[in-house]
Design a protein around this motif. Structure first.
Motif, PDB file in Angstrom:
ATOM      1  N   LEU A  65      32.982  37.331   3.400  1.00  0.00           N
ATOM      2  CA  LEU A  65      31.550  37.565   3.370  1.00  0.00           C
ATOM      3  C   LEU A  65      31.291  38.968   2.831  1.00  0.00           C
ATOM      4  O   LEU A  65      32.010  39.914   3.169  1.00  0.00           O
ATOM      5  N   ASN A  66      30.258  39.106   1.994  1.00  0.00           N
ATOM      6  CA  ASN A  66      29.903  40.405   1.420  1.00  0.00           C
ATOM      7  C   ASN A  66      31.086  41.054   0.709  1.00  0.00           C
ATOM      8  O   ASN A  66      31.309  42.270   0.814  1.00  0.00           O
ATOM      9  N   ASP A  67      31.880  40.233   0.004  1.00  0.00           N
ATOM     10  CA  ASP A  67      33.034  40.699  -0.769  1.00  0.00           C
ATOM     11  C   ASP A  67      34.099  41.355   0.096  1.00  0.00           C
ATOM     12  O   ASP A  67      34.897  42.169  -0.397  1.00  0.00           O
ATOM     13  N   ARG A  68      34.152  40.986   1.383  1.00  0.00           N
ATOM     14  CA  ARG A  68      35.116  41.594   2.294  1.00  0.00           C
ATOM     15  C   ARG A  68      35.937  40.500   2.975  1.00  0.00           C
ATOM     16  O   ARG A  68      35.395  39.705   3.741  1.00  0.00           O
ATOM     17  N   PRO A  69      37.244  40.415   2.693  1.00  0.00           N
ATOM     18  CA  PRO A  69      38.067  39.393   3.336  1.00  0.00           C
ATOM     19  C   PRO A  69      38.542  39.822   4.723  1.00  0.00           C
ATOM     20  O   PRO A  69      38.816  40.998   4.962  1.00  0.00           O
ATOM     21  N   ASP A  70      38.629  38.867   5.617  1.00  0.00           N
ATOM     22  CA  ASP A  70      39.160  39.076   6.959  1.00  0.00           C
ATOM     23  C   ASP A  70      40.085  37.894   7.239  1.00  0.00           C
ATOM     24  O   ASP A  70      39.656  36.740   7.225  1.00  0.00           O
ATOM     25  N   ILE A  71      41.360  38.172   7.476  1.00  0.00           N
ATOM     26  CA  ILE A  71      42.367  37.127   7.621  1.00  0.00           C
ATOM     27  C   ILE A  71      43.037  37.273   8.972  1.00  0.00           C
ATOM     28  O   ILE A  71      43.398  38.379   9.381  1.00  0.00           O
ATOM     29  N   LEU A  72      43.229  36.154   9.669  1.00  0.00           N
ATOM     30  CA  LEU A  72      44.019  36.180  10.892  1.00  0.00           C
ATOM     31  C   LEU A  72      44.999  35.020  10.879  1.00  0.00           C
ATOM     32  O   LEU A  72      44.718  33.947  10.355  1.00  0.00           O
ATOM     33  N   VAL A  73      46.155  35.251  11.470  1.00  0.00           N
ATOM     34  CA  VAL A  73      47.244  34.282  11.454  1.00  0.00           C
ATOM     35  C   VAL A  73      47.458  33.735  12.860  1.00  0.00           C
ATOM     36  O   VAL A  73      47.742  34.493  13.791  1.00  0.00           O
ATOM     37  N   GLU A  74      47.292  32.426  13.013  1.00  0.00           N
ATOM     38  CA  GLU A  74      47.586  31.787  14.297  1.00  0.00           C
ATOM     39  C   GLU A  74      49.066  31.450  14.397  1.00  0.00           C
ATOM     40  O   GLU A  74      49.669  31.565  15.467  1.00  0.00           O
ATOM     41  N   GLN A  75      49.657  31.029  13.283  1.00  0.00           N
ATOM     42  CA  GLN A  75      51.083  30.697  13.289  1.00  0.00           C
ATOM     43  C   GLN A  75      51.628  30.799  11.876  1.00  0.00           C
ATOM     44  O   GLN A  75      50.996  30.347  10.924  1.00  0.00           O
ATOM     45  N   GLY A  76      52.783  31.457  11.730  1.00  0.00           N
ATOM     46  CA  GLY A  76      53.416  31.529  10.427  1.00  0.00           C
ATOM     47  C   GLY A  76      53.465  32.940   9.873  1.00  0.00           C
ATOM     48  O   GLY A  76      53.229  33.923  10.583  1.00  0.00           O
ATOM     49  N   GLN A  77      53.760  33.042   8.585  1.00  0.00           N
ATOM     50  CA  GLN A  77      53.848  34.313   7.887  1.00  0.00           C
ATOM     51  C   GLN A  77      53.080  34.215   6.580  1.00  0.00           C
ATOM     52  O   GLN A  77      53.206  33.231   5.850  1.00  0.00           O
ATOM     53  N   LEU A  78      52.307  35.261   6.280  1.00  0.00           N
ATOM     54  CA  LEU A  78      51.514  35.300   5.061  1.00  0.00           C
ATOM     55  C   LEU A  78      51.803  36.593   4.315  1.00  0.00           C
ATOM     56  O   LEU A  78      52.111  37.617   4.917  1.00  0.00           O
TER      57      LEU A  78
END
Length: 201
Positions: A65-78
């Motif tokens: 949103l508003n050109d701002r990414p927010d990422i969270l990981v529940e399981q795994g590797q990114l």
């Protein structure tokens, strides 16, 4: 086709690019929860703005949103890379999140239960300022809310609410938080402290 799934929040746009030898997605705006299954032939690639996220498999949520990414990981590797995948790489593991602050990618611990509650139709907040809660409601609910002054926006809120229940939430503020709540002619629920007369713009 690989059995992976994605759940979209309201007002979200996503483009799929699946084909021979590629598994790619572009999140244009909004919020999405991914359950990516493994595929020996090709990793999964997700582009958001100028950043590219890759993984072999896992469950994670991306908000853009508003050109701002927010990422969270529940399981795994990114892996998250700047500049279309050619820049610095940030690696995330289970229970971590990353967002952009002052142009930099910053990692922190994630409260997965709270952040992904929208998939169950709930908006869960824990001791957050009202301005942030109102912004979240405005993302999910057809009822629009507006904070009219600093003091109202600073009030701390905790609870679990229907994410499409903006009207009910606004009315509850009037009875439980000593706030003035009125619906304006434009349909927006305007929230302010009773003794405040200055409107923020």
């Amino acid at each position: 086709p690989d059995g992976s799934e994605v759940t979209l929040a309201p007002m979200t746009r996503l483009r799929l690019d699946y084909g021979q030898g590629r598994r790619a997605v572009v999140l244009e705006t909004g919020q999405a929860y991914f359950n990516i299954l493994p595929d020996a032939a090709q990793p999964f690639s997700l582009r958001v703005g100028e950043r590219v996220l890759t993984t072999e498999q896992g469950r994670f949520q991306l908000t853009y949103l508003n050109d701002r990414p927010d990422i969270l990981v529940e399981q795994g590797q990114l892996s998250l890379a700047d500049r279309g995948g050619e820049g610095a790489v940030v690696r995330l593991e289970t229970g971590q999140r990353v967002d952009v602050r002052n142009g930099r990618l910053e990692k922190a611990a994630a409260d997965v239960e709270v952040e992904t509650a929208w998939r169950l139709g709930r908006l869960v907040v824990r001791d957050r300022p009202l301005r942030e809660v109102v912004a979240a409601f405005n993302h999910y609910s057809a009822d629009r809310l507006a904070i009219e002054d600093q003091a109202a926006g600073d009030k701390r809120i905790s609870g679990s609410f229907r994410y499409d229940g903006g009207r009910e939430f606004a009315l509850a503020l009037a009875t439980g938080f000593d706030l003035s709540v009125k619906r304006a002619p434009d349909g927006v629920w305007r929230i302010r402290t009773p003794d405040e007369t200055t409107t923020l713009r």
